[in-house]
Design an enzyme around this catalytic site. Sequence first.
Site, PDB file in Angstrom:
ATOM      1  N   SER A  37       0.803  -1.223   0.000  1.00  0.00           N
ATOM      2  CA  SER A  37       0.000   0.000   0.000  1.00  0.00           C
ATOM      3  C   SER A  37       0.835   1.273   0.000  1.00  0.00           C
ATOM      4  O   SER A  37       0.315   2.333  -0.321  1.00  0.00           O
ATOM      5  CB  SER A  37      -0.925   0.017   1.217  1.00  0.00           C
ATOM      6  OG  SER A  37      -0.181  -0.178   2.403  1.00  0.00           O
ATOM      7  N   ASP A 354      -3.401   8.086   7.790  1.00  0.00           N
ATOM      8  CA  ASP A 354      -4.557   7.334   8.290  1.00  0.00           C
ATOM      9  C   ASP A 354      -4.203   6.334   9.390  1.00  0.00           C
ATOM     10  O   ASP A 354      -4.980   5.448   9.689  1.00  0.00           O
ATOM     11  CB  ASP A 354      -5.251   6.599   7.126  1.00  0.00           C
ATOM     12  CG  ASP A 354      -4.314   5.596   6.449  1.00  0.00           C
ATOM     13  OD1 ASP A 354      -3.175   5.414   6.919  1.00  0.00           O
ATOM     14  OD2 ASP A 354      -4.728   4.988   5.441  1.00  0.00           O
ATOM     15  N   HIS A 357      -0.497   4.692   6.889  1.00  0.00           N
ATOM     16  CA  HIS A 357       0.165   5.241   5.698  1.00  0.00           C
ATOM     17  C   HIS A 357       0.575   6.682   5.918  1.00  0.00           C
ATOM     18  O   HIS A 357      -0.070   7.409   6.674  1.00  0.00           O
ATOM     19  CB  HIS A 357      -0.780   5.104   4.499  1.00  0.00           C
ATOM     20  CG  HIS A 357      -1.256   3.700   4.339  1.00  0.00           C
ATOM     21  ND1 HIS A 357      -2.438   3.249   4.867  1.00  0.00           N
ATOM     22  CD2 HIS A 357      -0.653   2.631   3.766  1.00  0.00           C
ATOM     23  CE1 HIS A 357      -2.562   1.956   4.611  1.00  0.00           C
ATOM     24  NE2 HIS A 357      -1.491   1.549   3.958  1.00  0.00           N
TER      25      HIS A 357
END
Length: 386
Positions: A37, A354, A357
């Site tokens: 991610s 978040d 990340h």
Amino acid sequence: MDGLTLPLGLVFLLACLPGVSSGSSGSFTSMFTLGDSYIDTGNFVIMAAPVAPVWNDKPPYGMTYFGRPTGRTSDGRLIVDFMVLTLVLFPRPVSAEELGLPFLPASLSNSSHIAQGVNFAVNGATAIDVGFFERNKLVQFKLLNNSLDVQLGWFEKLRPSLCNTTKGAGSEGCFGRSLFVVGEFGVNDYNFMWTANKSKHEVRSYVPKVVKTIASAVERLIGDGAAHIVVPGNPPTGCLPAILTLRRSPAAADYDRVGCLRGVNDVARHHNALLRAAVGGLRLKHPHARIVFADFYRPVYSILENPSHFGFVGGVLKACCGAGAGAYNWNGSAICGMPGVVACRDPAAYVSWDGVHFTEAVSRYVAKGWLHGPYADPPILSAVPH
Ligand SMILES: *[C@@H]1O[C@H](CO)[C@@H](O)[C@H](O)[C@H]1NC(C)=O
Ligand SMILES: *[C@@H]1O[C@H](CO)[C@@H](O)[C@H](O)[C@H]1NC(C)=O
Ligand SMILES: *[C@@H]1O[C@H](CO)[C@@H](O)[C@H](O)[C@H]1NC(C)=O
Ligand SMILES: *[C@@H]1O[C@H](CO)[C@@H](O)[C@H](O)[C@H]1NC(C)=O
Ligand SMILES: *[C@@H]1O[C@H](CO)[C@@H](O)[C@H](O)[C@H]1NC(C)=O
């Protein structure tokens, strides 16, 4: 990477002058990226949306740069976005952004614009095969089959449409001007174990297996013709708001002076030391490949140690987007993208977007350090092919 002020007309003029074109001044012409991610530009949404609830395809993801969710798990651009802007086609000082070139498409989007590269990264991807985590009951849910090995398979499936020559290896081959990025990998492998409440000793015992998997993948890419490969290490995961919340400890000694979890960061640093050594071994074995070790730990930790110096005046260990309140603003039942969860007003003032990340502001700084130094060995721009 920013502040590139050449007017467009001049850019095209320069591009047409002999000796200044990308072909002779030295540049990468394409980028192929594998990872999770931290660099996924849309694969997870395509892969997961049909089978599970997805949150990174909803606002406020993308609020800072794109103005809408793009499948990136951030408020804006990712490290690879800044890299592609600087490297592909034109090295410096002209950015691809000014020329209107696209960012790397996510491989699963079936884009036909793949000449400048493809991004195979998927959120949640592990280095080790997903079956390992399921068999060992390290996760309580079904994982997407998106590990490093699977992503390599996707690249190899696409390879014939990019390169038909069989001699295709090394700097003279099809990928002699391509930059490959392998990772970061390992963060998800270890985070699954940390959240399964494994001890530091247990998590640490998996490090050699993770590093060996990454090193084998790099060798497989060299066999596929890759000549320039960036291998990033792990960031200080003991400073992530989600891990700080899930592994909260009553013992002050478990925290370092910044407030990060020592044990988790120790494992990240151990991973980085072994990976760096493995990269050294690969360089000896494959002297014609340029392999860059990219440090993801020091740039992030440097910001955390001295946040106001870098303009991170909002939150250091507190997520920008979350509904957890408290010191970390992270709640696993109310994560960013879910209804009612809001972002801070100024993501650029925060390190964590978040809870897991990083904000675009952090990615920009990391990318700069990888391209120009001091956070890559050697800096990527020192190894641009001529
Ligand atoms: C991409 O192509 C594959 C194989 O043809 C197909 O199964 C898939 O649905 C396509 N994905 C998208 C996002 O169009
Ligand atoms: C994942 O996909 C690969 C092929 O792409 C396959 O060989 C492997 O068995 C799959 N793993 C799981 C756990 O489904
Ligand atoms: C390579 O050959 C295949 C099959 O002959 C063809 O479909 C493909 O377009 C070729 N790729 C390139 C880059 O020439
Ligand atoms: C996590 O592991 C520790 C010891 O390793 C144990 O004391 C604790 O109860 C465990 N917590 C949970 C939620 O299982
Ligand atoms: C976390 O979010 C859930 C769902 O909104 C809520 O019920 C719970 O109280 C929250 N927990 C904390 C500690 O804020």
